[in-house]
Design an enzyme around this catalytic site. Sequence first.
Site, mmCIF file in Angstrom:
data_model
loop_
_atom_site.group_PDB
_atom_site.id
_atom_site.type_symbol
_atom_site.label_atom_id
_atom_site.label_comp_id
_atom_site.label_asym_id
_atom_site.label_seq_id
_atom_site.Cartn_x
_atom_site.Cartn_y
_atom_site.Cartn_z
ATOM 1 N N SER A 1 0.837 -1.194 0.000
ATOM 2 C CA SER A 1 0.000 0.000 0.000
ATOM 3 C C SER A 1 0.870 1.240 0.000
ATOM 4 O O SER A 1 1.995 1.232 0.509
ATOM 5 C CB SER A 1 -0.907 0.011 1.245
ATOM 6 O OG SER A 1 -1.544 1.262 1.393
ATOM 7 N N TYR B 1 -1.878 -0.335 10.548
ATOM 8 C CA TYR B 1 -1.901 -0.698 9.133
ATOM 9 C C TYR B 1 -0.651 -0.198 8.417
ATOM 10 O O TYR B 1 0.005 -0.944 7.674
ATOM 11 C CB TYR B 1 -3.152 -0.099 8.491
ATOM 12 C CG TYR B 1 -3.353 -0.433 7.032
ATOM 13 C CD1 TYR B 1 -3.756 -1.696 6.634
ATOM 14 C CD2 TYR B 1 -3.143 0.528 6.044
ATOM 15 C CE1 TYR B 1 -3.960 -2.013 5.305
ATOM 16 C CE2 TYR B 1 -3.343 0.234 4.696
ATOM 17 C CZ TYR B 1 -3.757 -1.045 4.334
ATOM 18 O OH TYR B 1 -3.951 -1.339 3.017
#
Length: 698
Positions: A576, A589
């Site tokens: 990501s 995250y």
Amino acid sequence: MDKTFKYVNYLWDKQKAAAIEGNEVELFLYRSNILGADLRITNYGGGNTSCKTIEKDPLTNQSVEVMWIKGSGGDIGTLTRAGIAGLYTERLRNLKNVYKGLSDEDRMVGLFNHCIYDLDSRAPSIDTPLHGLLPFKHIDHLHPDALIAVAAAKDSEKITKEIWGDTMGWVPWQRPGFDLGLQLEKCLNDNPGIRGIVLGSHGLFTWGDTSYECYMNSLEVIETASAYIEDKIKEKGSVFGGEKVQSHSQELRKVKASQLMPLLRGLCSSEKPMIGHFTDSETVMQYINSHELQRLAPMGTSCPDHFLRTKIQPLVLDLDKDEDLLDAEVLLEKLTPSFEAYREQYSEYYNNCKHPNSPAMRDPNPVIIIYPGIGMFSFAKNKQTARVASEFYVNAINVMRGAEAISQYTALPRQEAFDIEYWLLEEAKLQRMPAEQPLSRKVAIVTGAGGGIGKAIADKLVAEGANVVLTDISEESLEEAKKTFKNDQVSTVVCDVTDENSIKTAFDKACLSFGGIDIIIHSAGLAISKSLEDTTLKDWEILQNILVKGQFLMAQHGVKILKKQGLGGNIVNIASKNGLVAGPNNVGYGTAKAAQLHMTRLLAAELGSDKIRVNTVNPDGVIVGSKIWQGAWAEGRAKAYGISVDELPSHYAKRNLLNEIIYPEDIANAAFALIANLDKSTGNIINVDGGMANAFVR
């Protein structure tokens, strides 16, 4: 009342046939399809069917007889109007006036084009004159195991007479072509009233005045031969000399096969990568465990349709069924000499039989590999070809079984086999085949493939020809995903990427399904958006387990297989933009994604010498179609930016330099580029985010 058969399937549906009554071409196609649906009647791509009708000649407006026949390279089980050729029957028969003998066969094939009636015809096959020189309206040329067993048995002509008396003709082995058509014509003229002809070492011709009569004739002849063979087997009391090797349990056979397949795949792929298939059916095990295996296997197959797909003979492994298959280096040392000997033997076969104009020698590696006690492996350019090769060798086993029961199995002389395998017309057929897709020889495993980005990646890889194992923690999602694929390129297995045993099972499934692995894509994930204070230890651990531990375990177990094969490989991790950019409410995250990024670089540095490339795709803002945006993550990101959930797609699009919404398909395209196009790239990051300046890696 429909007739009952024991050894073949009676599939004629009177209602379906009645709906196309009067359309002889449609009835011929229907007959072809139901014949091809039973592999005991003919193999995939094998056999030929035809019908003759009266049509108006577009040039003279006179009535002429036209023969409709399966075209070159077709399959009767899936035959459609587009796959047939329509030829003037009289013109085809007039070719007898210009035929100069066996040396003229290749020229005759070119002359078939001068007989074309239907301008949309598929290229006529080599079997065209065999149908055209016979007078019957409907003809089946089939390769039933039972009939080839009769055709390949010692004293085949005598046995044909014993089974059918004067109702069947017999023609000795001859390569398909115009002269064989003349031999069939002669056989019929010499034996008026026969219902069919057995072709030595080859197959069967049957016919009828209607499509149904032809169909019934074919089934009845095959049924008679099958019953005769079964009676002979009962008389003998054993098949193939009885059992020499005792099989392991089916469960253990599959475990050992999955361990061995990557090594076999690597050895079979010395010229081009191959895809594998495994079978341990009762028919296969009876043959490969028998006393007669060592005698029969080197003899090779008898029917051209068989050996064109299986090579003339298999490789029988010199391994005990109790062999420890876990030490790859020791196994490789044991197996390599067998493969080298097989390639050398194939090279000798080629050099001893070749002609001045023969095509260059093809891949000398085995297609069929036999491991007594365990099962049979086949390797070819793609999954369908590997599976079909296995099916054809099973047919060859049935032929040997029948012929041995009748009298004694005989195979084609090597020169005859070579002349078929390296026939210039066969080479021309191979050259006409569509170009291979870029990933047709590759096997991929994709985590999180039940939906979202993982499913989009699987879709892309399959579309580009890859064989793909879809994994997901949700069996329901996998079942739904699998419904979207219509071929045998895809396999599914439930996999929890936080569980090492579950990952091992997934890789075992990949090896058993396709022979090994080339591409590992870790796409499984979830997202939790919370502040430092709100992030629980459970939140932290689940992110670390799925994203980081899962990536580590997938790489660790996958690399063992990649190294076994020795073919290099690709690992693509879906991370990501958040692994590069510090954003609000994202400590758990973002940290896990950063760990994914750096692990990728570390693995790229470690595995480069093995030609294993490791790269990352960094998505950002993939909201539409992405599973992680369902629920709390979307709410958390919307809260962080002070907007509503519905505003997220446009928000993410507006903040990137290209003002583009990012879709799962965009991530799939990036993964494909890393795998197929950027073949000298490793340790790299491709951002697919529409352009986020704060995520630029340099």
